[in-house]
Design a protein around this motif. Structure first.
Motif, PDB file in Angstrom:
ATOM      1  N   ASN A  52       0.801  -1.222   0.000  1.00  0.00           N
ATOM      2  CA  ASN A  52       0.000   0.000   0.000  1.00  0.00           C
ATOM      3  C   ASN A  52       0.836   1.276   0.000  1.00  0.00           C
ATOM      4  O   ASN A  52       0.431   2.295   0.558  1.00  0.00           O
ATOM      5  CB  ASN A  52      -0.983   0.007   1.176  1.00  0.00           C
ATOM      6  CG  ASN A  52      -2.203   0.830   0.878  1.00  0.00           C
ATOM      7  OD1 ASN A  52      -2.578   0.982  -0.284  1.00  0.00           O
ATOM      8  ND2 ASN A  52      -2.819   1.376   1.907  1.00  0.00           N
ATOM      9  N   LYS A  53       2.015   1.210  -0.602  1.00  0.00           N
ATOM     10  CA  LYS A  53       2.867   2.382  -0.707  1.00  0.00           C
ATOM     11  C   LYS A  53       3.606   2.350  -2.038  1.00  0.00           C
ATOM     12  O   LYS A  53       4.094   1.299  -2.457  1.00  0.00           O
ATOM     13  CB  LYS A  53       3.870   2.415   0.446  1.00  0.00           C
ATOM     14  CG  LYS A  53       4.722   3.653   0.472  1.00  0.00           C
ATOM     15  CD  LYS A  53       5.610   3.677   1.677  1.00  0.00           C
ATOM     16  CE  LYS A  53       6.422   4.953   1.683  1.00  0.00           C
ATOM     17  NZ  LYS A  53       7.288   5.054   2.818  1.00  0.00           N
ATOM     18  N   PHE A  54       3.678   3.486  -2.691  1.00  0.00           N
ATOM     19  CA  PHE A  54       4.424   3.580  -3.941  1.00  0.00           C
ATOM     20  C   PHE A  54       5.888   3.881  -3.636  1.00  0.00           C
ATOM     21  O   PHE A  54       6.205   4.628  -2.723  1.00  0.00           O
ATOM     22  CB  PHE A  54       3.852   4.686  -4.842  1.00  0.00           C
ATOM     23  CG  PHE A  54       2.593   4.271  -5.536  1.00  0.00           C
ATOM     24  CD1 PHE A  54       2.655   3.650  -6.775  1.00  0.00           C
ATOM     25  CD2 PHE A  54       1.365   4.475  -4.956  1.00  0.00           C
ATOM     26  CE1 PHE A  54       1.504   3.251  -7.417  1.00  0.00           C
ATOM     27  CE2 PHE A  54       0.199   4.082  -5.588  1.00  0.00           C
ATOM     28  CZ  PHE A  54       0.275   3.472  -6.825  1.00  0.00           C
ATOM     29  N   MET A  55       6.754   3.266  -4.418  1.00  0.00           N
ATOM     30  CA  MET A  55       8.186   3.456  -4.271  1.00  0.00           C
ATOM     31  C   MET A  55       8.736   3.880  -5.629  1.00  0.00           C
ATOM     32  O   MET A  55       8.153   3.588  -6.666  1.00  0.00           O
ATOM     33  CB  MET A  55       8.865   2.151  -3.838  1.00  0.00           C
ATOM     34  CG  MET A  55       8.221   1.471  -2.661  1.00  0.00           C
ATOM     35  SD  MET A  55       8.663   2.165  -1.115  1.00  0.00           S
ATOM     36  CE  MET A  55      10.246   1.478  -0.863  1.00  0.00           C
ATOM     37  N   LYS A  56       9.864   4.564  -5.596  1.00  0.00           N
ATOM     38  CA  LYS A  56      10.518   5.002  -6.829  1.00  0.00           C
ATOM     39  C   LYS A  56      11.725   4.108  -7.075  1.00  0.00           C
ATOM     40  O   LYS A  56      12.499   3.857  -6.154  1.00  0.00           O
ATOM     41  CB  LYS A  56      10.941   6.465  -6.683  1.00  0.00           C
ATOM     42  CG  LYS A  56      11.420   7.093  -7.954  1.00  0.00           C
ATOM     43  CD  LYS A  56      11.521   8.598  -7.891  1.00  0.00           C
ATOM     44  CE  LYS A  56      12.239   9.134  -6.698  1.00  0.00           C
ATOM     45  NZ  LYS A  56      12.477  10.575  -6.742  1.00  0.00           N
ATOM     46  N   LYS A  57      11.872   3.635  -8.298  1.00  0.00           N
ATOM     47  CA  LYS A  57      13.018   2.797  -8.625  1.00  0.00           C
ATOM     48  C   LYS A  57      14.280   3.620  -8.493  1.00  0.00           C
ATOM     49  O   LYS A  57      14.315   4.779  -8.916  1.00  0.00           O
ATOM     50  CB  LYS A  57      12.898   2.269 -10.054  1.00  0.00           C
ATOM     51  CG  LYS A  57      11.778   1.290 -10.243  1.00  0.00           C
ATOM     52  CD  LYS A  57      11.732   0.809 -11.675  1.00  0.00           C
ATOM     53  CE  LYS A  57      10.594  -0.162 -11.879  1.00  0.00           C
ATOM     54  NZ  LYS A  57      10.498  -0.601 -13.282  1.00  0.00           N
ATOM     55  N   PRO A  58      15.350   3.054  -7.915  1.00  0.00           N
ATOM     56  CA  PRO A  58      16.584   3.821  -7.756  1.00  0.00           C
ATOM     57  C   PRO A  58      17.206   4.210  -9.086  1.00  0.00           C
ATOM     58  O   PRO A  58      17.825   5.250  -9.205  1.00  0.00           O
ATOM     59  CB  PRO A  58      17.504   2.884  -6.984  1.00  0.00           C
ATOM     60  CG  PRO A  58      16.866   1.567  -7.013  1.00  0.00           C
ATOM     61  CD  PRO A  58      15.437   1.731  -7.365  1.00  0.00           C
ATOM     62  N   MET A  59      17.054   3.365 -10.097  1.00  0.00           N
ATOM     63  CA  MET A  59      17.595   3.678 -11.421  1.00  0.00           C
ATOM     64  C   MET A  59      16.529   3.351 -12.454  1.00  0.00           C
ATOM     65  O   MET A  59      16.317   2.189 -12.762  1.00  0.00           O
ATOM     66  CB  MET A  59      18.842   2.854 -11.727  1.00  0.00           C
ATOM     67  CG  MET A  59      20.048   3.274 -10.964  1.00  0.00           C
ATOM     68  SD  MET A  59      21.499   2.331 -11.440  1.00  0.00           S
ATOM     69  CE  MET A  59      21.684   2.794 -13.129  1.00  0.00           C
TER      70      MET A  59
END
Length: 77
Positions: A52-59
Motif C-alpha cells: 500500500n505504498k508507492f516506491m521510486k526505482k533507484p535507477m
C-alpha cells in the motif's frame, strides 16, 4: 488528476501524489484508473507498489527509453 497532468509533475511530486491517493485508502487499481495509466506504464516511468505504498526505482532507464542521467556518456565520443 488525468494522465497528462500527472506526467507533467516532477518525480517527487508524482510519488507524493500516488502515496496521498494510497493513504486515502484507494486500491492500486483505483489509482491507476484515476490517472488513466496502467501498472506497466507506471513501472516504465519508475514507480512500483509495495504494501500500500508507492516506491521510486533507484535507477529508471532499464524499462524505458527515457535517459536516467546515469549513462556512461564518453562511450561514443
Amino acid at each position: 488528476m488525468k494522465k497528462p497532468e500527472f506526467l507533467a509533475l516532477d518525480d517527487d511530486s508524482k510519488l507524493n501524489y500516488l502515496n496521498e491517493e494510497a493513504a486515502k485508502g484507494l486500491s492500486y487499481g483505483d489509482i491507476c484508473v484515476g490517472i488513466g495509466m496502467t501498472k506497466e506504464e507506471l513501472g516504465k516511468i519508475g514507480y512500483y507498489f509495495v504494501r500500500n505504498k508507492f516506491m521510486k526505482k533507484p535507477m529508471k532507464g532499464y524499462g524505458t527509453t527515457e535517459r536516467s542521467g546515469n549513462e556512461y556518456t564518453d562511450r561514443f565520443k
